[in-house]
Design an enzyme around this catalytic site. Sequence first.
Site, PDB file in Angstrom:
ATOM      1  N   HIS A   1     -39.321  28.222 -42.849  1.00 43.38           N
ATOM      2  CA  HIS A   1     -39.727  27.598 -44.120  1.00 43.38           C
ATOM      3  C   HIS A   1     -39.390  28.468 -45.325  1.00 43.38           C
ATOM      4  CE1 HIS A   1     -43.754  29.708 -43.750  1.00 43.38           C
ATOM      5  NE2 HIS A   1     -43.663  29.682 -45.065  1.00 43.38           N
TER       6      HIS A   1
ATOM      7  N   ASP B   1     -41.082  29.164 -36.226  1.00 47.12           N
ATOM      8  CA  ASP B   1     -40.816  29.241 -37.664  1.00 47.12           C
ATOM      9  C   ASP B   1     -40.010  30.503 -38.022  1.00 47.12           C
ATOM     10  OD1 ASP B   1     -40.849  28.909 -40.390  1.00 47.12           O
ATOM     11  OD2 ASP B   1     -42.983  28.485 -40.524  1.00 47.12           O
TER      12      ASP B   1
ATOM     13  N   SER C   1     -45.494  35.143 -45.415  1.00 47.84           N
ATOM     14  CA  SER C   1     -44.619  34.389 -44.529  1.00 47.84           C
ATOM     15  C   SER C   1     -43.378  35.206 -44.234  1.00 47.84           C
ATOM     16  CB  SER C   1     -44.205  33.082 -45.186  1.00 47.84           C
ATOM     17  OG  SER C   1     -45.169  32.113 -44.917  1.00 47.84           O
TER      18      SER C   1
HETATM   19  N1  ARG Z   1     -48.590  26.755 -44.323  1.00 44.91           N
HETATM   20  C1  ARG Z   1     -47.428  27.605 -44.349  1.00 44.91           C
HETATM   21  C2  ARG Z   1     -47.273  28.178 -45.756  1.00 44.91           C
HETATM   22  O1  ARG Z   1     -48.167  28.137 -46.526  1.00 44.91           O
HETATM   23  C3  ARG Z   1     -46.212  26.892 -43.888  1.00 44.91           C
HETATM   24  C4  ARG Z   1     -45.710  25.823 -44.794  1.00 44.91           C
HETATM   25  C5  ARG Z   1     -44.440  25.163 -44.345  1.00 44.91           C
HETATM   26  N2  ARG Z   1     -44.641  24.173 -43.330  1.00 44.91           N
HETATM   27  C6  ARG Z   1     -44.941  22.867 -43.556  1.00 44.91           C
HETATM   28  N3  ARG Z   1     -45.142  22.075 -42.532  1.00 44.91           N
HETATM   29  N4  ARG Z   1     -45.024  22.337 -44.765  1.00 44.91           N
HETATM   30  O2  ARG Z   1     -46.224  28.385 -46.321  1.00 44.91           O
HETATM   31  N1  GLU Z   2     -47.059  29.952 -45.052  1.00 44.97           N
HETATM   32  C1  GLU Z   2     -47.486  30.922 -46.034  1.00 44.97           C
HETATM   33  C2  GLU Z   2     -46.331  31.499 -46.849  1.00 44.97           C
HETATM   34  O1  GLU Z   2     -45.336  30.904 -47.055  1.00 44.97           O
HETATM   35  C3  GLU Z   2     -48.181  32.016 -45.353  1.00 44.97           C
HETATM   36  C4  GLU Z   2     -49.397  31.460 -44.824  1.00 44.97           C
HETATM   37  C5  GLU Z   2     -50.564  31.920 -45.603  1.00 44.97           C
HETATM   38  O2  GLU Z   2     -50.783  31.504 -46.747  1.00 44.97           O
HETATM   39  O3  GLU Z   2     -51.261  32.707 -44.981  1.00 44.97           O
HETATM   40  O4  GLU Z   2     -46.425  32.553 -47.390  1.00 44.97           O
END
Ligand code: ARG
Ligand code: GLU
Length: 639
Positions: A89, A209, A574
Amino acid sequence: MKKLFRLIVLLSIINCQLSISSAYADEGMWLPAQIEGRVKDMRKKGFKLKAADLYSAEKPSLSDAIVLFGGGCTGAIVSPEGLLLTNHHCGYGQIQKHSSVEHDYLTNGFWAANRTQELPNPGLEVRIMIRMENVTEAVAAGRRDETIAAAEQGGRYKADIKPLYYGNEQWMWVYEVFTDVRLVAAPPSSIGKFGGDTDNWVWPRHTGDFSVFRIYASADGSNRPAAYSPDNVPYRPSKFFTIATDGTKEGDFTFVYGFPGTTREYVTGDAVDYIVERSNPMKIALRTLRLDIIKEASEADRATRIAYAARQAGIANSWKKWQGESWGLERRGTVARKRAEEAEFARWAASRPEYAHLLDSLAAGYDRWDDVLYLNELYNETFRAMEFTDSEIDRRTNAALLRGFVEWWPTSVARTPEIIPHVIDSLGGYEGAARHPKALEVLRTEVWSALEIPRVGSFAAIPDIVRHYTPYMRALREYQPDRLFYPDANLTLRIAYGAVSGYRYEDAVWHEPVTTIDGVMAKDNPEIYDYDIPAKLRELYTAKEYGRWTTVVDGRRTVPVCFIASNHTSGGNSGSPILNARGELLGLNFDRTWPGTMSDLEFDPAICRNISVDIRYVMFTIEKVGGAGWLIDEMTFNN
Ligand code: ARG
Ligand code: GLU
């Protein structure tokens, strides 16, 4: 007898101190330059290295193998030739830019077969931290600019000075900035984004990921950054991570080394109360309206789903995070806890004139600015979220957001901007107004000026509040001299440490810390886009062709996929390397558990867990799904 009694008292005091310090267990995002003070605790918990192995301004250290990736993620260097791992991502934008109908790398994945096939990414940069330094005195003496200029050495480096502890300290970070960063590999989205938004922020998780890049340096052999040129050569890092093939288990020490973006751990109960009672409910409700409309249209039409996929993901990511955050904060009773702590602090501060007024001043600040921030957020989530096109989805969304703006107008603010009912009437109601994109765009500007409030993004932008936090933070450090305070995250390099650990998700429900490829297969569903894994993965599973990337769970040989641990992380972490006691790479951090997203405001050791993809699933996917064994050959393994 007396002696025995004394001993018992002494023991109970020690015991009590232990329980206080364990209340802070695993909380914290430590500055590498501060880590000396934590190493004793880390080693007690299993860490095997020394502070200088983590960070040193003089010698190669693990921090040299970590990059700030694209200004919002982290990456880990894993070979002597600049090979870089981050999340799928995080590389999503680049993968998307290289994708076309003929070469749909998002759907099918991308695997360079050799270096010449690696793809350049104009605009993408990665930063490697050279050093960090407390420059509080220099800044106080008015030498900010010259300090930066001296550190940058005529453009060789990039230096930033940022406040820590609400301005009680000023620190400088010096970076080397590389701009020739090429895409090497990415798994299909059905691995890299497996489970999509349904599984996002959720444990158990089965997402691979990751994506792979390579840093290039100047063709002149200096190993320094250079603008893209086909003649550039792979960057030679002074450190890169060894891959841990032996994995981890419940209880093992781990640490996450990366760039968390923003936390607000020291704000008062009033600030948390605002988030739980006002901000999150409004933002969640307004985004639900938008998501429902996109969902309905996407289910009816495939082209719509593709066209709105990125926007949908962006809206849904925060929407879901805020729900988990509120849930976690309510379950923990954070507002009441903070207020109780503040009451105790107030008793301590009462006899100290320089601090006695602070909580009242902060309360007054919030009182005064609550509505202003709320209106800003309401405006952002409605008018600023509108798209002025002729698309039916956008029109329906705009109508819903107009209604939402009126519906969520704060009762504490009597005056609604008159312009709104007036214009809406003259345009023929909400739906009518939404059919006039130009008029709506004008209305957006008009509404903003009718609000007659300053534009602020958060309480952190309101001097009336922030200026009291500077002495408040100082007071807190005096009030609790034995507590080690870590500075709030500010997108600078941090170390968080904890252990692989399951948790009690809800009454009677325990979540194990490790998922496997068997769980991927159990979720596999060709009918549902986000769960439709590549045929190749099904074949490998059937043939049990796992290579050396396996572990044994409940007596069966399988590939580990994701795991959770109690490291304190945030957005920006991330792609961060998650490491074992010897600093070897166990995986890549990419998410948190849902209720655990409260850790941006308060870390609850019972439920706050970071989610990582196991490095063995990454290696399995590269070697077996992608057939890119040449990348594996570049890496070093601990076994
Ligand atoms: N929750 C993670 C973050 O905050 C992954 C986001 C990307 N994945 C998704 N299914 N939208 O970045
Ligand atoms: N998916 C989040 C990011 O892109 C990290 C997850 C979180 O917020 O802990 O940084």
